[in-house]
Design a protein around this motif. Structure first.
Motif, PDB file in Angstrom:
ATOM      1  N   TYR A   1       1.173  -1.292   0.212  1.00  0.00           N
ATOM      2  CA  TYR A   1       0.061   0.045  -0.387  1.00  0.00           C
ATOM      3  C   TYR A   1       1.082   1.396   0.044  1.00  0.00           C
TER       4      TYR A   1
ATOM      5  N   TYR B   1      -0.110   5.240   1.541  1.00  0.00           N
ATOM      6  CA  TYR B   1      -0.175   6.142   2.012  1.00  0.00           C
ATOM      7  C   TYR B   1       0.643   7.223   2.477  1.00  0.00           C
TER       8      TYR B   1
ATOM      9  N   LEU C   1      -5.212   6.882   2.045  1.00  0.00           N
ATOM     10  CA  LEU C   1      -4.524   5.088   0.820  1.00  0.00           C
ATOM     11  C   LEU C   1      -4.732   6.044  -0.756  1.00  0.00           C
TER      12      LEU C   1
ATOM     13  N   TYR D   1      -2.794   0.379  -3.492  1.00  0.00           N
ATOM     14  CA  TYR D   1      -2.990  -0.444  -3.678  1.00  0.00           C
ATOM     15  C   TYR D   1      -2.470  -1.604  -3.999  1.00  0.00           C
TER      16      TYR D   1
ATOM     17  N   ASN E   1      -3.234  -5.625  -4.357  1.00  0.00           N
ATOM     18  CA  ASN E   1      -2.758  -7.153  -3.307  1.00  0.00           C
ATOM     19  C   ASN E   1      -1.835  -8.092  -3.646  1.00  0.00           C
TER      20      ASN E   1
ATOM     21  N   LYS F   1      -6.894   1.364  -7.061  1.00  0.00           N
ATOM     22  CA  LYS F   1      -7.140   2.549  -6.941  1.00  0.00           C
ATOM     23  C   LYS F   1      -7.759   2.567  -5.264  1.00  0.00           C
TER      24      LYS F   1
ATOM     25  N   SER G   1       1.704  -6.040   3.818  1.00  0.00           N
ATOM     26  CA  SER G   1       0.711  -6.776   4.716  1.00  0.00           C
ATOM     27  C   SER G   1       0.599  -8.410   3.723  1.00  0.00           C
TER      28      SER G   1
ATOM     29  N   SER H   1      -4.077 -10.056   1.286  1.00  0.00           N
ATOM     30  CA  SER H   1      -4.677  -9.480   1.772  1.00  0.00           C
ATOM     31  C   SER H   1      -6.407  -9.686   2.234  1.00  0.00           C
TER      32      SER H   1
ATOM     33  N   ARG I   1     -10.776  -2.178   9.313  1.00  0.00           N
ATOM     34  CA  ARG I   1     -10.423  -3.007   7.502  1.00  0.00           C
ATOM     35  C   ARG I   1     -11.473  -2.989   7.336  1.00  0.00           C
TER      36      ARG I   1
ATOM     37  N   PHE J   1      -8.719  -5.213   0.925  1.00  0.00           N
ATOM     38  CA  PHE J   1      -9.165  -4.826   1.840  1.00  0.00           C
ATOM     39  C   PHE J   1      -8.545  -3.816   2.667  1.00  0.00           C
TER      40      PHE J   1
ATOM     41  N   THR K   1      -7.071  -0.617   4.904  1.00  0.00           N
ATOM     42  CA  THR K   1      -6.997  -0.068   6.421  1.00  0.00           C
ATOM     43  C   THR K   1      -7.717   1.289   6.102  1.00  0.00           C
TER      44      THR K   1
END
Lengths: 114, 116
Positions: free
Chosen positions: A33, A35, A45, A48, A50, A57, A94, A97, B94, B102, B104
């Motif tokens: 991601y 930010y 955000l 991103y 996955n 977007k 992360s 996803s 989330r 997903f 955040t």
């Protein structure tokens, strides 16, 4: 030490110039991601991904683009920087996803557009 | 739409006293809630999360958070504050409403100042 590496840590840029913020992770996380953090607005955000090969977007994608050619790298490009893009940019990842995974953050890139 | 509110810009507490940083949320579906901490000129660090189960969640550095479904709150707490706890704290939820990812969503942040 495993984690997320962002570069540059700080940059001053003239308006209209192109800029790429680099982000590399060595944790083999699927999701990544970007930010931006602005005073009083928290984190918003931008884009991103996955998994490698896919992007999406976020809340504030205009003026930014990303690519995800492989698992480790997720660069953010400002095609023609404007002063409103002055901000601190954070890359995060992360492990999956799915909804339950927490985010791991880089140390940030402070960008000033004049 | 999913959202998070942190009603206090700043919380001041004396060292040794209990602290609470407030967070309320709005979600459709199951709430997946998180707290992060940010020290000056650093990235955010994960503190704790609520996914399911016990309403009292324990996390790093002695912090805990209480999930209250009826009040849609997820307040961060610590029984005895330390000066080193002074930092910016973010509540997050989330977003499970979009199958495309997903994402955040973060609150605006609350600055905690612990006085010696």
């Amino acid at each position: 030490i495993a984690g997320i590496t962002q570069a540059p840590t700080s940059q001053i840029l003239a308006a209209g110039r192109r800029m790429t913020l680099r982000c590399t992770q060595d944790m083999r996380h699927n999701a990544m991601y970007w930010y931006r953090q602005d005073l009083g607005l928290g984190l918003r955000l931008i884009h991103y991904s996955n998994t490698a090969g896919t992007t999406g977007k976020g809340e504030v994608p205009d003026g930014y683009s990303v690519s995800r050619a492989n698992t480790d790298d997720f660069p953010l490009t400002l095609a023609s920087a404007v002063p409103s893009q002055t901000s601190v940019y954070f890359c995060a990842s992360s492990p999956t996803s799915v909804a339950t995974g927490e985010l791991f953050f880089g140390e940030g890139s402070r960008l000033t557009v004049l | 739409a999913q959202s998070v509110a942190q009603p206090e810009d700043q919380v001041n507490v004396a060292e040794g006293n209990p602290l609470t940083v407030k967070c309320t949320y709005s979600v459709s579906g199951n709430p997946y809630l998180f707290w992060y901490v940010q020290y000056p000129n650093r990235g955010l660090q994960f503190l704790l999360k609520y996914i399911t189960g016990d309403n009292l969640v324990k996390g790093s550095y002695g912090f805990e958070a209480e999930f209250n479904k009826s009040q849609t709150s997820f307040h961060l707490k610590k029984p005895s504050a330390l000066v080193s706890d002074s930092a910016l704290y973010f509540c997050a939820v989330r977003d499970t409403s979009n199958t495309g990812g997903f994402k955040t969503i973060f609150g605006a942040g609350t600055r905690l100042f612990v006085k010696a």
